[in-house]
Design an enzyme around this catalytic site. Structure first.
Site, PDB file in Angstrom:
ATOM      1  N   GLU A 118      37.113  40.670  47.932  1.00 43.06           N
ATOM      2  CA  GLU A 118      38.436  41.185  47.660  1.00 43.06           C
ATOM      3  C   GLU A 118      38.431  42.635  48.135  1.00 43.06           C
ATOM      4  O   GLU A 118      37.568  43.405  47.712  1.00 43.06           O
ATOM      5  CB  GLU A 118      38.668  41.112  46.151  1.00 43.06           C
ATOM      6  CG  GLU A 118      40.096  41.231  45.745  1.00 43.06           C
ATOM      7  CD  GLU A 118      40.249  41.206  44.223  1.00 43.06           C
ATOM      8  OE1 GLU A 118      39.387  40.630  43.532  1.00 43.06           O
ATOM      9  OE2 GLU A 118      41.237  41.792  43.762  1.00 43.06           O
TER      10      GLU A 118
ATOM     11  N   ARG B 150      24.636  35.814  39.567  1.00 45.58           N
ATOM     12  CA  ARG B 150      24.893  37.075  40.239  1.00 45.58           C
ATOM     13  C   ARG B 150      23.719  38.018  40.039  1.00 45.58           C
ATOM     14  O   ARG B 150      22.925  37.866  39.117  1.00 45.58           O
ATOM     15  CB  ARG B 150      26.198  37.691  39.766  1.00 45.58           C
ATOM     16  CG  ARG B 150      26.212  38.151  38.315  1.00 45.58           C
ATOM     17  CD  ARG B 150      27.625  38.446  37.844  1.00 45.58           C
ATOM     18  NE  ARG B 150      28.224  39.572  38.543  1.00 45.58           N
ATOM     19  CZ  ARG B 150      29.376  39.500  39.223  1.00 45.58           C
ATOM     20  NH1 ARG B 150      30.044  38.391  39.301  1.00 45.58           N
ATOM     21  NH2 ARG B 150      29.861  40.564  39.813  1.00 45.58           N
TER      22      ARG B 150
ATOM     23  N   LYS C 291      33.199  46.628  40.375  1.00 44.03           N
ATOM     24  CA  LYS C 291      33.946  47.526  41.253  1.00 44.03           C
ATOM     25  C   LYS C 291      34.897  48.425  40.459  1.00 44.03           C
ATOM     26  O   LYS C 291      35.171  49.552  40.860  1.00 44.03           O
ATOM     27  CB  LYS C 291      34.725  46.712  42.292  1.00 44.03           C
ATOM     28  CG  LYS C 291      33.845  46.310  43.462  1.00 44.03           C
ATOM     29  CD  LYS C 291      34.643  45.619  44.542  1.00 44.03           C
ATOM     30  CE  LYS C 291      34.868  44.178  44.178  1.00 44.03           C
ATOM     31  NZ  LYS C 291      35.517  43.410  45.255  1.00 44.03           N
TER      32      LYS C 291
HETATM   33  P1  ATP Z   1      33.450  42.889  40.958  1.00 46.84           P
HETATM   34  O1  ATP Z   1      33.264  42.185  39.662  1.00 46.84           O
HETATM   35  O2  ATP Z   1      32.508  44.005  41.199  1.00 46.84           O
HETATM   36  O3  ATP Z   1      34.869  43.266  41.265  1.00 46.84           O
HETATM   37  P2  ATP Z   1      33.833  40.574  42.486  1.00 46.84           P
HETATM   38  O4  ATP Z   1      33.051  39.370  42.272  1.00 46.84           O
HETATM   39  O5  ATP Z   1      35.218  40.567  41.950  1.00 46.84           O
HETATM   40  O6  ATP Z   1      33.013  41.812  42.034  1.00 46.84           O
HETATM   41  P3  ATP Z   1      34.471  40.073  45.181  1.00 46.84           P
HETATM   42  O7  ATP Z   1      34.934  41.002  46.222  1.00 46.84           O
HETATM   43  O8  ATP Z   1      35.406  39.042  44.688  1.00 46.84           O
HETATM   44  O9  ATP Z   1      33.957  40.965  43.997  1.00 46.84           O
HETATM   45  O10 ATP Z   1      33.117  39.410  45.621  1.00 46.84           O
HETATM   46  C1  ATP Z   1      32.921  38.773  46.853  1.00 46.84           C
HETATM   47  C2  ATP Z   1      31.778  37.838  46.749  1.00 46.84           C
HETATM   48  O11 ATP Z   1      30.597  38.507  46.336  1.00 46.84           O
HETATM   49  C3  ATP Z   1      32.045  36.762  45.727  1.00 46.84           C
HETATM   50  O12 ATP Z   1      31.684  35.515  46.279  1.00 46.84           O
HETATM   51  C4  ATP Z   1      31.175  37.115  44.564  1.00 46.84           C
HETATM   52  O13 ATP Z   1      30.751  35.982  43.899  1.00 46.84           O
HETATM   53  C5  ATP Z   1      30.015  37.854  45.247  1.00 46.84           C
HETATM   54  N1  ATP Z   1      29.419  38.809  44.325  1.00 46.84           N
HETATM   55  C6  ATP Z   1      30.044  39.820  43.686  1.00 46.84           C
HETATM   56  N2  ATP Z   1      29.192  40.467  42.863  1.00 46.84           N
HETATM   57  C7  ATP Z   1      27.983  39.858  42.999  1.00 46.84           C
HETATM   58  C8  ATP Z   1      26.693  40.049  42.411  1.00 46.84           C
HETATM   59  N3  ATP Z   1      26.457  41.019  41.522  1.00 46.84           N
HETATM   60  N4  ATP Z   1      25.691  39.223  42.783  1.00 46.84           N
HETATM   61  C9  ATP Z   1      25.916  38.261  43.684  1.00 46.84           C
HETATM   62  N5  ATP Z   1      27.094  38.020  44.267  1.00 46.84           N
HETATM   63  C10 ATP Z   1      28.135  38.796  43.937  1.00 46.84           C
HETATM   64 MG    MG Z   2      36.252  38.571  42.640  1.00 52.51          MG
END
Ligand code: ATP
Ligand code: MG
Length: 564
Positions: free
Chosen positions: A38, A264, A274
């Site tokens: 995102e 994760r 984020k």
């Molecule tokens: P945040 O909670 O920091 O906003 P998010 O999961 O919403 O993270 P995205 O941009 O949606 O952020 O993530 C893109 C991809 O990265 C998704 O497939 C998510 O599952 C993966 N991802 C995000 N954080 C992690 C993590 N700590 N470990 C492994 N994969 C991750």
């Molecule tokens: Mg997300």
């Protein structure tokens, strides 16, 4: 990156087992994965794990990994983030070829599918507010209540939905919901919202839309439209999988990808959300998304971590089904291993005290030969100027040395790395008692090591020639937080309560050997006995700035017995 890396990356895991089976029984011929960030912040080390996993699988199975921006929330998204995400993935060493997509590219089709759901009685326009929907939702132990609008006729729903699209209604006054089951034990299946009104400008579609699809609805359809075979996501989406499958089962989509969840990455002493990282940036706790203390890829790059080290880290932690916290030390270990192989050794003195060799000619300068990297013969040698007046590390001298002290002390002899053995003859102090100079004598026969009488000295210390050395700003980093596990945060406390006040120390007293005068940003070195350093983006030829990447493994400075 070709297939040569197969051997190592192909270490099995449960996702690979699923893919192996799918290829074996002909379910799929080509593996298609995707990385779906995102664009609402910079990528962090957790994303790096997901990138290495998705792009790594595509690489190892001769498939392809798409990059898809999940841009369904116009309010939080920004092109700055889109650009940084692409730069970070490329820097990590991966390539999406021509498979760059945006969820917003599918807004028309997502809309058409929503009308289809409405016409089939599988979605309805609901007039409840967000709070009312929440109140109707029930709990884990109690079923939810049906919305009073749940049984609107399809034609009425269609009319209302189109008027939502045309901007007739206020934000929050209506939403489109899937008509599934308010009594489902899975809360995600209790008539989830699939469209909401948001009168916001989108960074790609401008003001075309005032309704935006929700993530759960968008994600599965985007996967299906792109022909993704394995949709890999983190564990918190496990409970969303029935919804992922439900949408795809109702709609005439081209295929039905399989969602697979993995744990994760959590790192000790690190926050990875984020939202929290944005807060650090916005409040100025750090200098930006690329502050070298940030767990972002941009921050780690600026700090001096290499893409190879991050990929190695991702390989080592592997993929698992259970959540855990990885020790930050493991990341540092991977960084050190990598730097040990590639970083040239140089000499720098952090906190200098003058050392004068009284029996060395006043205007003489010798160019002494030094290995650039004993781990890498191809790194070659360089010449270092040596003269009568040097700087050594203040803490490498002790007037009253403890037992087992091998460094310099009154009357003691040490080896100056790459140079001579010297013995301390006299200690000079100012009125306050601070040591200002150490007067030494040298053994001319000991140049480059060894002596005529075969005597040995245990201590070896680093130095620079005073007249030839250059000044620099060094930035020494420590963990940004003092708390290892943020799940263990005390009640009523905020993550900012755990900031480490010592996470950045800047020193401008350092003196560096002259070969470092012309470094370019991003160049990495081992400052012998002090750690690995990387020239910062702020670095200029007349004003070098270095970030400390990591300290040395076993803090050789404290032992000083071992030569490099
Ligand atoms: P945040 O909670 O920091 O906003 P998010 O999961 O919403 O993270 P995205 O941009 O949606 O952020 O993530 C893109 C991809 O990265 C998704 O497939 C998510 O599952 C993966 N991802 C995000 N954080 C992690 C993590 N700590 N470990 C492994 N994969 C991750
Ligand atoms: Mg997300």
């Amino acid at each position: 990156m070709g297939n040569e890396s197969n051997d190592k990356a192909a270490v099995s895991n449960f996702i690979r087992s699923i893919i192996d089976k799918d290829l074996e029984n002909g379910k799929h011929k080509k593996v298609v994965t995707r990385f779906p960030p995102e664009p609402n912040g910079y990528l962090h080390i957790g994303h790096a794990k997901s990138i290495c996993l998705n792009f790594g699988l595509a690489r190892d199975y001769n498939g392809i990994c798409h990059l898809r921006f999940d841009d369904t929330n116009p309010v939080k998204e920004d092109v700055e983030y889109v650009d940084s995400i692409m730069a970070d993935i490329r820097w990590l060493g991966f390539d999406w070829q021509d498979k760059l997509f945006y969820a917003s590219d599918y807004f028309d089709r997502l809309y058409d599918y929503a009308e289809l759901l409405i016409m089939e009685g599988k979605a309805y326009v609901c007039d409840l507010t967000q709070e009312e929907i929440r109140a109707h939702r029930g709990t884990l132990t109690e079923p939810g209540q049906n919305s009073p609008y749940r049984d609107r006729p399809a034609e009425e729903n269609l009319d209302l939905f189109r008027r939502m699209r045309d901007g007739e209604f206020e934000e929050g006054s209506k939403s489109l919901r899937a008509r599934i089951d308010m009594a489902s034990p899975n809360l995600n299946m209790r008539d989830p919202v699939i469209y909401r009104i948001k009168k916001a400008e989108h960074h790609r579609t401008g003001d075309k839309w005032v309704i935006y699809p929700m993530y759960d609805y968008t994600h599965c359809i985007s996967d299906a439209l792109e022909g993704i075979t394995h949709s890999i996501c983190t564990l918190e989406f496990e409970d969303h999988r029935p919804l992922y499958d439900w949408f795809l089962d109702q709609l005439p989509v081209p295929c039905h990808p399989q969602q697979i969840e993995f744990a994760r990455l959590n790192l000790s002493y690190t926050v990875m959300s984020k939202r929290l990282l944005l807060q650090l940036v916005k409040t100025g706790v750090v200098s930006g998304w690329d502050d070298p203390r940030m767990p972002t890829i941009a921050g780690m790059r600026r700090r001096g971590f290499s893409p190879e080290a991050l990929r190695e880290f991702a390989d080592r932690i592997g993929v698992a089904k259970g959540n855990s916290i990885v020790d930050f030390e493991l990341l540092q270990f991977c960084v050190r291993e990598d730097l040990n192989k590639r970083a040239p050794r140089v000499m720098a003195v952090l906190d200098p005290v003058k050392l004068t060799i009284s029996d060395y000619p006043e205007n003489k300068v010798e160019e002494l030969e030094a290995d650039n990297n004993p781990e890498d013969p191809a790194a070659g040698k360089r010449l270092i100027p040596f003269s009568r007046e040097l700087y050594i590390e203040r803490e490498d001298f002790s007037e009253t040395p403890p037992k087992g002290w091998f460094r310099l002390a009154p009357g003691a002899e040490v080896r100056l790395k790459h140079a001579y053995y010297v013995t301390c003859k006299e200690v000079v102090k100012d009125e306050s008692g601070k040591i200002t100079e150490l007067i030494c004598a040298h053994d001319p026969a000991s140049r480059g090591g060894g002596t005529a009488d075969g005597r040995k000295v245990k201590g070896t210390i680093h130095w620079v020639s005073a007249a030839h050395s250059i000044g620099a700003e060094l930035r020494l980093y420590d963990q940004l937080f003092t708390l290892a596990d943020f799940n263990a945060m005390e009640e009523g406390k905020d993550f900012l309560d755990y900031l480490n006040p010592e996470s950045l120390k800047v020193t401008t007293t350092a003196r560096l050997e002259p070969s470092l005068a012309k470094v370019s940003p991003g160049e990495r070195f081992q400052f012998m006995r002090l750690g690995y350093f990387c020239a910062d983006d702020d670095s200029a030829p007349d004003k070098p700035v270095f970030n400390r990447i990591v300290t040395l493994k076993d803090s050789w400075s404290k032992q000083a017995g071992k030569a490099d």
